[in-house]
Design a protein around this motif. Structure first.
Motif: not given
Length: 295
Positions: A151, A154, A167, A279, A286, A289
């Motif tokens: 996360v 990204s 995250h 992603f 997210q 995920y």
């Protein structure tokens, strides 16, 4: 079990009252809510005045997503998970070591109060930063933890708010591993922690900002934008495939343990990780995920 449930309830109630107090009372210097806003505005102003990537927009890609992450992770996440979890885990740990006739106090090797204030804060800062540097390396080496850490990686355009895009499981890992080493050093108070916390937030914001600074000779001590951008590089040599430049606030650990990597000016390198084109681009996607991974 009832005891732990009561701890959860008291933690939620206590933190909710604290958060309301932070929003209403602005006349104390260690106010985390307004402190975060002030630091963010100042670093954003530096980005606008001294942009490293001059073609990057003020409201860069995912600016608002990262801003939401910043407030969610810094405040709401604490309310929803971390405070209650931390208090409950602390009590579980105390009960566990109590089975062996031990207590947190018996594990304490040093009381910060016996040191002059400056040296006590410095010790707290160095110990916590070193533990977090090691934790950060684990996030890159353990596949399950890497799924959560993706996360943060990204981010495709760096900016101050990208610092707090992560995250919700990440701080759970960080705080869990930090608990025992910090328990060995006692004598902290809220203002001590606030001083260190605000300093770390400032350095973290600067590391992710659109700034081309390395702080000169101080780059060997403090993490900096020119160093940290390589941590977010999408392509790295095979011998450092698990990542580089893991320092949060201090860069010295990377230089000491040979994980530093600043081969050239990284202003325009591609950011991300292999496969990031697949992603999720939204907050909920997210966050979910790691649970939805098929491979």
């Amino acid at each position: 079990m009832e005891k732990y449930f009561e701890i959860l309830l008291k933690s939620y109630k206590g933190y909710w009252n604290y958060l309301k107090h932070e929003l209403i009372n602005i006349n104390h210097w260690d106010n985390y809510f307004y402190g975060l806003i002030i630091i963010s505005l100042l670093v954003w102003a530096l980005e606008l005045l001294f942009p490293w990537r001059k073609n990057q927009k003020a409201f860069r890609k995912d600016f608002w997503l990262d801003t939401f992450y910043m407030f969610f992770n810094f405040f709401l996440l604490n309310l929803i998970v971390l405070i209650a979890l931390s208090n409950t885990v602390a009590e579980l740990f105390n009960d566990f070591i109590g089975l062996f006739g031990l207590s947190v106090g018996s594990l304490q090797l040093l009381d910060m109060n016996v040191l002059p204030k400056f040296w006590g804060l410095l010790l707290f800062f160095i110990v916590s930063d070193f533990v977090q540097w090691n934790t950060h390396r684990l996030l890159h080496r353990v596949p399950m933890l890497w799924d959560f850490h993706k996360v943060h990686h990204s981010v495709k355009e760096m900016g101050f708010a990208a610092h707090l895009r992560y995250h919700w499981m990440e701080p759970v890992v960080y705080k869990s591993l930090l608990y025992i080493p910090i328990a060995v050093i006692g004598g902290f108070n809220a203002q001590d922690v606030a001083i260190v916390h605000f300093f770390n937030i400032t350095i973290g914001h600067l590391n992710h900002a659109n700034l081309g600074w390395d702080y000169g000779i101080l780059k060997y001590i403090f993490n900096n934008p020119k160093m940290h951008i390589w941590h977010h590089a999408k392509k790295l040599p095979e011998h450092v495939r698990y990542g580089v430049n893991f320092g949060l606030t201090l860069s010295i650990w990377d230089y000491l343990f040979k994980t530093s990597h600043v081969p050239e000016n990284g202003r325009d390198i591609e950011l991300g990780f292999e496969g990031d084109e697949h992603f999720p681009q939204d907050f909920l996607g997210q966050e979910l995920y790691p649970l939805n991974r098929k491979d």
